[in-house]
Design a protein around this motif. Structure first.
Motif, mmCIF file in Angstrom:
data_model
loop_
_atom_site.group_PDB
_atom_site.id
_atom_site.type_symbol
_atom_site.label_atom_id
_atom_site.label_comp_id
_atom_site.label_asym_id
_atom_site.label_seq_id
_atom_site.Cartn_x
_atom_site.Cartn_y
_atom_site.Cartn_z
ATOM 1 N N UNK A 25 1.373 8.483 -11.075
ATOM 2 C CA UNK A 25 0.649 7.991 -10.220
ATOM 3 C C UNK A 25 0.380 8.842 -9.147
ATOM 4 N N UNK A 26 -1.332 8.374 -8.619
ATOM 5 C CA UNK A 26 -1.661 8.930 -7.511
ATOM 6 C C UNK A 26 -0.959 7.869 -5.833
ATOM 7 N N UNK A 27 -0.900 6.751 -6.208
ATOM 8 C CA UNK A 27 -0.435 5.926 -5.457
ATOM 9 C C UNK A 27 0.711 6.309 -4.666
ATOM 10 N N UNK A 28 1.985 6.227 -5.832
ATOM 11 C CA UNK A 28 3.329 6.726 -5.595
ATOM 12 C C UNK A 28 3.452 8.135 -5.066
ATOM 13 N N UNK A 29 2.525 8.990 -5.404
ATOM 14 C CA UNK A 29 2.995 10.211 -4.523
ATOM 15 C C UNK A 29 2.415 10.408 -3.627
ATOM 16 N N UNK B 262 1.072 -1.509 -0.134
ATOM 17 C CA UNK B 262 0.288 0.239 0.167
ATOM 18 C C UNK B 262 1.099 1.304 -0.259
ATOM 19 N N UNK B 263 0.464 2.343 -0.484
ATOM 20 C CA UNK B 263 1.095 3.594 -0.872
ATOM 21 C C UNK B 263 1.457 3.508 1.132
ATOM 22 N N UNK B 264 0.957 3.507 1.968
ATOM 23 C CA UNK B 264 1.180 4.025 3.549
ATOM 24 C C UNK B 264 2.351 2.755 3.831
ATOM 25 N N UNK B 265 2.630 1.847 3.392
ATOM 26 C CA UNK B 265 3.434 0.428 3.108
ATOM 27 C C UNK B 265 4.830 0.790 2.710
ATOM 28 N N UNK B 266 4.340 1.327 1.626
ATOM 29 C CA UNK B 266 5.529 1.698 0.246
ATOM 30 C C UNK B 266 6.025 2.888 1.592
ATOM 31 N N UNK B 267 5.444 4.028 1.903
ATOM 32 C CA UNK B 267 6.341 4.906 2.302
ATOM 33 C C UNK B 267 7.305 4.171 3.682
#
Length: 351
Positions: free
Chosen positions: A249-253, A220-225
């Motif tokens: 991409x919104x999720x990568x941003x 997820x974006x939070x997990x990736x952060x």
């Protein structure tokens, strides 16, 4: 002269012969030595750019020699070897005069606002403000990418984010622009973590200088952060200073902004199909900066070219394929494939 022309969007371009162009009063005609095959060319061909009128010739990354000059050109001469930013300014507005031609309201862009460099010759307007002289002994492969992907990444990191040596950078997306950003960050002395969902792309990122790599598949974006922050936790407790989204991409941003330390800077290079949702409460609370990078003015090129001349930056290492002009139509179609190479293809006009 030979050109690659398309007269319908998303229909295979064709090799045609057309009359050679004449230099406008303030412009030049360039004999194209080599030109790049860029994702932006594919977007134009697919009809994603409203500035395109048909029929059209793509191409905006190039190196070549001045073939003819207009009556008002003073700084460049026939035979001079040059490149050019893909965003060309008018040369007279307040933005151009201040060295920011990349945001000129009256800009031209070869391959977008007029016929581009997938041809034996290309016209460049307002030449004195936009041409960049390059050494004769630099290989074409080291120069072509300076027109777009390397210029955009350099401007974003060096000028917009003011990246300093020993700072930490996280690059999201390891395609052509992402790999360019990794190479530039390393040339500037920064420490890089690369993020992608492709093991092959991450291997390329490691080859070009990323100290750490994160496969984002399934995160997820939070997990990736959190994973990106963890990469630096032991060695750089101050956290991630700069993030780059090279995907659009919104999720990568979201992940990139979520990974930034207080006072961090996010550089947005990837183009987006729709307006993203940005975590503005985090931007406010940590006083983050969200910065765009849209090409680079000719006035900023000397430092970038010097890095290449010194060998600290080697854009030629990103070139994985050299083709002739007659192979360009197939290369255009191939860019739409998910298996398209992360490396750079250039068209050698002498082949």
């Amino acid at each position: 002269m030979r050109t690659i022309v398309f007269d319908q969007f998303s229909v295979r371009p064709q090799l045609h012969e057309v009359p050679a162009p004449a230099a406008p009063d303030a412009g030049v005609v360039i004999d194209v030595e080599a030109t790049g095959v860029c994702r932006s060319d594919h977007h134009a061909w697919a009809g994603h750019d409203s500035t395109i009128t048909l029929p059209h010739v793509p191409g905006h990354e190039l190196v070549g020699r001045v073939a003819s000059v207009g009556a008002h050109v003073q700084e460049f001469h026939v035979g001079q070897r040059v490149t050019v930013p893909f965003v060309c300014g008018c040369g007279t507005c307040r933005w151009c005069v201040s060295g920011n031609a990349q945001v000129c309201p009256d800009q031209t862009q070869p391959g977008f606002t007029h016929f581009g460099s997938w041809a034996d010759q290309v016209v460049i307007h307002n030449a004195d403000a936009n041409l960049v002289a390059v050494p004769d002994d630099l290989p074409a492969a080291a120069v072509v990418g300076l027109g777009c992907r390397f210029a955009t990444a350099f401007h974003g990191l060096r000028v917009r984010a003011r990246l300093a040596a020993d700072e930490t950078v996280a690059v999201f997306g390891c395609g052509g622009v992402g790999l360019s950003a990794i190479m530039i960050a390393r040339a500037l002395g920064a420490k890089v973590v690369a993020i992608d969902v492709s093991d092959a792309a991450l291997e390329s990122a490691r080859e070009f200088g990323a100290a750490r790599c994160v496969n984002a598949r399934g995160l997820s974006p939070e997990g990736l952060s959190a994973e990106v922050v963890a990469q630096f936790a032991m060695t750089d407790p101050d956290g991630v200073a700069v993030t780059v989204d090279a995907l659009g991409r919104e999720d990568t941003i979201r992940a990139a902004i979520g990974a930034l330390a207080p006072l961090g800077r996010h550089v947005q290079i990837g183009l987006l199909p729709a307006e993203p949702v940005v975590d503005l409460p985090r931007v406010i609370a940590l006083e983050l900066s969200v910065l765009g990078s849209h090409g680079m003015a000719a006035a900023e090129y000397p430092e970038l070219v010097d890095l290449v001349v010194q060998g600290r930056l080697r854009p030629q290492d990103l070139v994985t394929n050299v083709i002739g002009l007659d192979e360009a139509p197939a290369a255009m179609e191939a860019m739409g494939s998910p298996a398209a190479s992360a490396g750079m293809t250039i068209i050698d006009l002498a082949r």
